[in-house]
Design an enzyme around this catalytic site. Structure first.
Site, PDB file in Angstrom:
ATOM      1  N   ASP A   1       0.151   4.060 -29.083  1.00 29.12           N
ATOM      2  CA  ASP A   1      -0.162   4.308 -27.670  1.00 29.12           C
ATOM      3  C   ASP A   1      -1.688   4.315 -27.543  1.00 29.12           C
ATOM      4  O   ASP A   1      -2.372   5.130 -28.174  1.00 29.12           O
ATOM      5  CB  ASP A   1       0.433   5.675 -27.274  1.00 29.12           C
TER       6      ASP A   1
ATOM      7  N   ASP B   1       0.229  -0.658 -22.806  1.00 30.66           N
ATOM      8  CA  ASP B   1      -0.514   0.029 -23.871  1.00 30.66           C
ATOM      9  C   ASP B   1       0.363   0.731 -24.906  1.00 30.66           C
ATOM     10  O   ASP B   1      -0.144   1.505 -25.700  1.00 30.66           O
ATOM     11  CB  ASP B   1      -1.517   1.022 -23.257  1.00 30.66           C
ATOM     12  N   GLU B   2       1.644   0.459 -24.877  1.00 28.25           N
ATOM     13  CA  GLU B   2       2.527   1.141 -25.840  1.00 28.25           C
ATOM     14  C   GLU B   2       3.475   0.166 -26.505  1.00 28.25           C
ATOM     15  O   GLU B   2       3.956  -0.767 -25.869  1.00 28.25           O
ATOM     16  CB  GLU B   2       3.407   2.159 -25.092  1.00 28.25           C
TER      17      GLU B   2
ATOM     18  N   CYS C   1      15.596   1.800 -10.408  1.00 33.12           N
ATOM     19  CA  CYS C   1      16.523   2.907 -10.619  1.00 33.12           C
ATOM     20  C   CYS C   1      17.900   2.488 -10.131  1.00 33.12           C
ATOM     21  O   CYS C   1      18.078   2.122  -8.968  1.00 33.12           O
ATOM     22  CB  CYS C   1      16.059   4.149  -9.851  1.00 33.12           C
TER      23      CYS C   1
ATOM     24  N   CYS D   1      19.210   4.584  -6.935  1.00 26.36           N
ATOM     25  CA  CYS D   1      18.732   4.508  -5.557  1.00 26.36           C
ATOM     26  C   CYS D   1      17.933   3.261  -5.264  1.00 26.36           C
ATOM     27  O   CYS D   1      17.550   3.023  -4.129  1.00 26.36           O
ATOM     28  CB  CYS D   1      17.913   5.742  -5.210  1.00 26.36           C
TER      29      CYS D   1
ATOM     30  N   HIS E   1      11.566  11.230 -11.311  1.00 27.30           N
ATOM     31  CA  HIS E   1      12.497  10.598 -10.385  1.00 27.30           C
ATOM     32  C   HIS E   1      13.940  10.793 -10.844  1.00 27.30           C
ATOM     33  O   HIS E   1      14.815  11.202 -10.097  1.00 27.30           O
ATOM     34  CB  HIS E   1      12.168   9.105 -10.288  1.00 27.30           C
TER      35      HIS E   1
ATOM     36  N   HIS F   1      17.567  12.966  -9.569  1.00 29.85           N
ATOM     37  CA  HIS F   1      18.979  12.566  -9.512  1.00 29.85           C
ATOM     38  C   HIS F   1      19.838  13.548 -10.302  1.00 29.85           C
ATOM     39  O   HIS F   1      20.954  13.847  -9.934  1.00 29.85           O
ATOM     40  CB  HIS F   1      19.164  11.161 -10.070  1.00 29.85           C
TER      41      HIS F   1
HETATM   42  N1  DCP Z   1      -0.602   4.298 -15.849  1.00 29.86           N
HETATM   43  C1  DCP Z   1      -0.471   4.178 -14.484  1.00 29.86           C
HETATM   44  N2  DCP Z   1       0.155   5.168 -13.799  1.00 29.86           N
HETATM   45  C2  DCP Z   1       0.656   6.239 -14.421  1.00 29.86           C
HETATM   46  C3  DCP Z   1       0.551   6.375 -15.802  1.00 29.86           C
HETATM   47  C4  DCP Z   1      -0.103   5.373 -16.496  1.00 29.86           C
HETATM   48  O1  DCP Z   1      -0.917   3.183 -13.927  1.00 29.86           O
HETATM   49  N3  DCP Z   1       1.250   7.173 -13.713  1.00 29.86           N
HETATM   50  C5  DCP Z   1      -1.338   3.248 -16.570  1.00 29.86           C
HETATM   51  C6  DCP Z   1      -2.767   3.679 -16.800  1.00 29.86           C
HETATM   52  C7  DCP Z   1      -2.830   4.084 -18.215  1.00 29.86           C
HETATM   53  C8  DCP Z   1      -1.780   3.205 -18.841  1.00 29.86           C
HETATM   54  O2  DCP Z   1      -0.787   3.019 -17.837  1.00 29.86           O
HETATM   55  O3  DCP Z   1      -4.112   3.872 -18.774  1.00 29.86           O
HETATM   56  C9  DCP Z   1      -1.152   3.796 -20.070  1.00 29.86           C
HETATM   57  O4  DCP Z   1      -0.470   5.009 -19.750  1.00 29.86           O
HETATM   58  P1  DCP Z   1      -0.469   6.246 -20.717  1.00 29.86           P
HETATM   59  O5  DCP Z   1       0.553   7.195 -20.234  1.00 29.86           O
HETATM   60  O6  DCP Z   1      -0.389   5.774 -22.128  1.00 29.86           O
HETATM   61  O7  DCP Z   1      -1.877   6.939 -20.461  1.00 29.86           O
HETATM   62  P2  DCP Z   1      -3.281   6.593 -21.048  1.00 29.86           P
HETATM   63  O8  DCP Z   1      -3.254   5.482 -22.029  1.00 29.86           O
HETATM   64  O9  DCP Z   1      -4.222   6.370 -19.910  1.00 29.86           O
HETATM   65  O10 DCP Z   1      -3.701   7.935 -21.749  1.00 29.86           O
HETATM   66  P3  DCP Z   1      -3.143   8.548 -23.114  1.00 29.86           P
HETATM   67  O11 DCP Z   1      -2.125   7.616 -23.664  1.00 29.86           O
HETATM   68  O12 DCP Z   1      -4.347   8.671 -23.993  1.00 29.86           O
HETATM   69  O13 DCP Z   1      -2.584   9.881 -22.741  1.00 29.86           O
HETATM   70 MG    MG Z   2      -1.849   5.466 -23.577  1.00 36.18          MG
END
Ligand code: DCP
Ligand code: MG
Length: 632
Positions: A104, A195-196, A560, A563, A578, A582
């Protein structure tokens, strides 16, 4: 949200998605954050919605408490026996032969922005706008600023916050770079968002004769060399645990959970349930406040009560969490089943604006479809009203289409039927794609095969009103596209819908049977596979045993199934929240149906009392769960 006993700190119980801590928010003054969020959102539609949800959850918790208090010793020992047997079955599915790695990226969007503009380094930074931020740098998180929070609230929490607008092209570019690296360690890696990803590194470790710790460190280092970005990694025998582990030493760290039974059991024994993907705010609240379950191990200890109060599917999930089980197989690549586009805008009831938006969306959808050479014939209109109510309306077209003009004709018809209306979002989704091999372009010219296998696709009357709406339908949730669903290709317990573990119904009708299956998701990169994987095995077991289970899931990877609202995999917290909602709704319905059954005791046979009451309790009207969403 309710007033507390002293009455003057009502924010104390105001737990929203924004008040949940993320990595980097450990030292945050939670009450201060709650207070600011409470004061800024009070009276808003968001606030009203939160209140409504909380009332439902509270009612459910009261009902569960009552039900719990009424359990007799005999009942408890009955469920204890059932749970013990189930644990043996689940235990037999444990696979410690794989090494899964979850990776991540750290503060991904913010990190990319900082990389491209080093003057931002070390500063509190938010990516997004005043209405919503996507992520925050770790410096900003110290103030309670986090993803999915409206920017104006974030500013209040951190007045020096710097805003950078979203730039998807950049994030996609860096994401591709990371994926190039992932593929060297596992060519079949499973990306769950930009990013994951999950990587099965068993072969890499074996072939190179090195340990997983070394692989993890090397991978992180290579990612940094190739992108200039840091990431965090978790390694464990299954994906559920690997995901939990990747959060432990965030940012820029790794945590290895050895592949042995004792290590897993020890790890899980003190793990707070909320750390597990799929256990959201509501599930946590119910389990903790009603049953005193705080850690995963508590799930095992309270197994009999869990079995007595929840459906089998939920308890399977809870027990699996308690045992530290998760997905270990790599799911097969999936086919795209639909394509969509939507726009959010300031709420308006101006029809000319609404139809202009619709035309823009139809144009984008048409271009996207033409790019992928797709022709579709089921069009779904999604609307979000000014008061945040989400509606979906669908229609079957006379022919397969992908031109803007064709799409707009049908979309306008659907929208016109809803007028007058004030909207803040319009979306269009096309599905039922033309398959060169099997169906003619004009669906009225059925091939023999399609006639036999697909069935009639003529307009369906609106079952909810009994009114024949012609081609403007509220398509019932009968899973008419059953032929395209496959259990084998979908771990429905892996797609975040586990946050609603109790979203289960067993029915004796066709609807439940057809909905028993999950849709395939689009492709590797859009796979809905995300977190807690009680695994294929459980699903297969259920299929094998013929149980009929319905849970909401992220259809097509982001819709989902309950809904029709669309939440991409990159919004895990929102997804959890979300689906948790439910859960609350369904739990309440379940409770109502239980009460109904209690008022008709003659329906239960004396001897099989527990079993029959349990299964009858699951007979929730299917239509009450599923709004008219064609994708089902
Ligand atoms: N993202 C988004 N809206 C959200 C959550 C995340 O657009 N509600 C986007 C922005 C983040 C990316 O997805 O940079 C990756 O989500 P992560 O949950 O992995 O969060 P980050 O990488 O930003 O932080 P970290 O993983 O270090 O907690
Ligand atoms: Mg992240």
């Amino acid at each position: 949200m309710e007033a507390t006993s002293d009455g003057d700190r009502p924010w104390q119980s105001y737990h929203t998605v924004y008040t949940n801590a993320k990595a980097g928010m450990e030292g945050v003054d939670k009450e201060n954050v709650q207070k600011i969020i409470y004061e800024l959102s009070k009276g808003s539609k968001y606030f009203e919605n939160e209140k409504r949800k909380e009332a439902i959850i509270k009612q459910k918790m009261d009902n569960l408490r009552t039900h719990h208090a009424k359990l007799t010793e005999k009942e408890i020992s009955h469920f204890q026996m059932i749970a013990d047997n189930r644990i043996l079955e689940l235990e037999a599915s444990r696979d410690l032969s794989k090494i899964w790695l979850h990776i991540d990226m750290d503060a991904f969007y913010a990190a990319v922005e900082t990389l491209e503009n080093p003057s931002l380094k070390g500063k509190p930074l938010a990516v997004g706008s005043m209405s919503m931020i996507c992520t925050a740098s770790y410096e900003a998180r110290k103030y309670g600023v986090r993803a999915a929070m409206p920017g104006f609230i974030a500013c209040k929490l951190c007045p020096d916050l710097i805003f950078v607008p979203i730039n998807f092209e950049k994030y996609t570019y860096y994401s591709e770079l990371t994926r190039n690296v992932f593929s060297k360690y596992d060519p079949d890696f499973m990306a769950t968002s930009l990013d994951e990803a999950y990587l099965d590194i068993s072969d890499t470790c074996r072939q190179r004769g090195i340990g997983c710790e070394e692989v993890a460190a090397e991978l992180r280092n290579t990612i940094f060399q190739e992108t200039g970005l840091t990431c965090s990694v978790g390694v464990a025998p299954n994906r559920m645990l690997a995901k939990v582990c990747s959060d432990i030493n965030k940012p820029n760290g790794q945590f290895i959970l050895p592949n042995n039974y004792n290590a897993v059991v020890t790890f899980i024994s003190s793990l707070p349930i909320r750390k597990v993907g799929g256990i959201g705010k509501v599930t946590e609240q119910i389990l903790r406040d009603v049953l005193g379950i705080n850690t995963c191990a508590d799930m095992l200890q309270k197994r009999a009560v869990l079995y007595a109060l929840f459906h089998q599917c939920s308890t399977d999930f809870f027990l699996s969490v308690g045992l530290g089980l998760g997905g270990t197989d790599t799911p097969q690549p999936m086919m795209r089943k639909s394509i969509s586009n939507e726009r959010t805008f300031s709420a308006t009831n101006d029809e000319s604006i609404l139809f202009q938006k619709l035309a823009d969306i139809a144009e984008t959808l048409s271009k996207d479809m033409q790019k992928e050479c797709l022709l579709g014939r089921t069009l779904t209109l999604k609307l979000k009203t000014a008061s945040f109510e989400v509606r979906t309306r669908a229609t079957s077209l006379q022919k397969f289409v992908n031109s803007k003009e064709d799409i707009l004709i049908y979309a306008s018809k659907l929208l016109r039927a809803e007028l007058p209306i004030s909207l803040r979002l319009i979306g269009l989704r096309m599905s039922h794609f033309h398959d060169d091999k099997h169906s003619p372009l004009d669906p009225m010219q059925k091939t023999l095969t399609s006639f036999l296998t697909i069935g009639d696709v003529a307009p369906i009357a609106d079952k909810s009103t009994g009114f024949d709406t012609g081609d403007v339908q509220l398509i019932p949730n009968t899973g008419s596209d059953v032929s395209s669903f496959s259990y084998e290709s979908c771990d429905f317990l892996e797609t975040n819908q586990l946050s609603v573990p109790d979203y289960v119904a067993v029915s004796h009708g066709n609807q439940a049977e057809s909905l028993n299956e999950c849709p395939k998701t689009q492709n590797k990169y859009e796979s809905s596979e995300k977190t807690s994987d009680v695994s294929n095995l459980l699903d297969r077991k259920r299929v094998a045993s013929g149980s009929r289970i319905i849970e909401p899931y992220w259809a097509e990877g982001y819709i989902c199934s309950a809904c029709g609202i669309e939440v991409p995999a990159s919004f895990p917290e929102e997804r959890r929240e979300h689906l948790d909602f439910h859960l609350a709704e369904v739990l309440q319905k379940e409770e109502e149906s239980r009460s109904l059954l209690r008022s008709f005791p003659h329906r239960e046979s004396g001897r099989k009392k527990h079993k029959s009451s349990r299964s009858h309790g699951k007979c929730i009207p299917i239509d009450s769960f599923f709004v008219k969403d064609e994708s089902l």
